[in-house]
Write a protein that holds these residues in place. Sequence first.
Motif, short mmCIF file in Angstrom:
data_model
loop_
_atom_site.label_atom_id
_atom_site.label_comp_id
_atom_site.label_asym_id
_atom_site.label_seq_id
_atom_site.Cartn_x
_atom_site.Cartn_y
_atom_site.Cartn_z
N SER A 42 -0.08 1.21 -8.43
CA SER A 42 -0.22 2.62 -8.04
C SER A 42 -1.51 3.21 -8.61
N GLN A 45 -4.39 1.98 -6.59
CA GLN A 45 -4.51 2.71 -5.34
C GLN A 45 -5.32 3.99 -5.52
N HIS A 46 -5.13 4.67 -6.64
CA HIS A 46 -5.94 5.86 -6.93
C HIS A 46 -7.41 5.49 -7.08
N ALA A 49 -8.95 4.87 -3.74
CA ALA A 49 -9.17 6.10 -2.98
C ALA A 49 -10.40 6.85 -3.44
N ILE A 221 -1.33 2.83 1.36
CA ILE A 221 -2.77 3.02 1.42
C ILE A 221 -3.49 1.79 0.87
N ASN A 329 -7.56 12.46 -4.34
CA ASN A 329 -6.41 11.85 -4.99
C ASN A 329 -5.20 12.76 -5.00
N LEU A 332 -3.34 11.64 -2.14
CA LEU A 332 -2.63 10.40 -2.41
C LEU A 332 -1.32 10.68 -3.14
N THR A 336 2.17 9.53 -1.42
CA THR A 336 2.97 8.47 -2.02
C THR A 336 4.21 8.98 -2.74
N LEU A 379 -5.39 10.49 3.87
CA LEU A 379 -5.37 11.08 2.54
C LEU A 379 -5.81 12.54 2.57
#
Length: 473
Positions: A42, A45-46, A49, A221, A329, A332, A336, A379
Amino acid sequence: MAAAPRFRKDAVATPQGSGETGASDGKHPVDETLPPLRMFTSGLQHVAAMYAGVVAPPMIVGPALGLSAKDTAFLMGASLFTAGLATLLQTLGFWRIGAKLPFVNGVSFAGVTPMIAIGKGEGDDALPIIFGAIVVAGILGFLAAPYFGKLVRFFPPVVTGTVITLIGVSLLPVAFNWSQGGNATAADYGSMKNIGMAALTLVIVLLMRKFLRGFLQQIAILLGLVAGTLIAIPLDMTSFDALRNADLVGFPTPFHFGAPQFQVAAIISMCIVMLVCMTESTADILALGRIVGRPADERTIEGGLRADALGSALSPVFNGFMCSAFAQNIGLVAMTKVRSRFVVAAGGGILILLGLCPVAASVIALVPLPVLGGAGIVLFGSVAASGIQTLAGAAMEKGENALIVAASVGVGLIPIAAPQFYHAFPEDLLVVLDSGISTGCVVAILLNLAFNHLGGRKGAAAAPAPEPVGVLH
């Protein structure tokens, strides 16, 4: 100072399969920790992005100041490293520093044009002068943070909803540019191949969000970015040059380009940028507070702005630029439904490692911009949708709230719809005017004061903020 809002267990339901324990242990989802693997993926993923947004400013400023490719790459690594430090300040914090929300910090785009203007003609002194100005601006921003924190009462839903919407809308052109290839001078910019890859990535992300469940749905994502990159490799859309030429280890040596220098004009210019960043960060903190179900109070804003300013003041030591919130973010987090600040802290740790390991940073750089653009549409659109959701509870039928939204959004869209609109204005003013988020925010605050606070019309102000919804549905 207003008391922190009490978290209601029934107001922010933990999404099924999110991996968060909700209120079972009495913790707010923001303060929960996830299993190590979920924490890492996770957090990654940030990073995925925000990666392009972190390295883009040094990629622009370096060549503009005449730096070599090697020095520009050094700036990129330093920007990743300092973004990680600033993110840890925001998420973990200490004393009264840090919003302690899942808040990502990185290099601010607001400073790109002023930094290029400051450095032109300065030769080898360009970066030391820029860094000196950023240090002073960061210190002044740190001292001013408590006063900005008191502005929270001037951000009712009609203002925050407008600004959140503008944040999302202002970011969408970035995703569109990535979808076309990112470089307007390239021969294939806007080609069907690039846009088609962006569209395919968008479809993959949407399908994964539709059909996957639990943890896999949360990292849709990231999975979409991986899938898009793998598809792009045989299509010759992914370059491995950066990976082949990268060093295994590289530390951003303090004051690599020389000791900071202090020039009054440069300092004034970067102080203006700092004010712009603080305005945008205030709006971002308020937006994120609503999304995660922990509305930001004065102390939260004050801590968040202090972390912004301290991160900016420390950044030049490691050859980085001014730091501020990364709004993409927020989208995001909304998408999520993972609200743990420790997940974003893990992302901050990954950024630090990327800054120390150019090879690892180059792996993230393998993601083609069209792939990133396709995911970015979802996003950034999520941020705008969150703003619309907030406006739904802003009592648009009362007073002049609809007029406030109309005028603020209209002014905020000017830099997006007509980028040359302010071309005849002084260059120093363009730092503010070219930011639709800043101008829209200022207009919304002033109109809210005029219509809902002054002249005995306080009773017509926007309705109280709706119960926190936590995330988009």
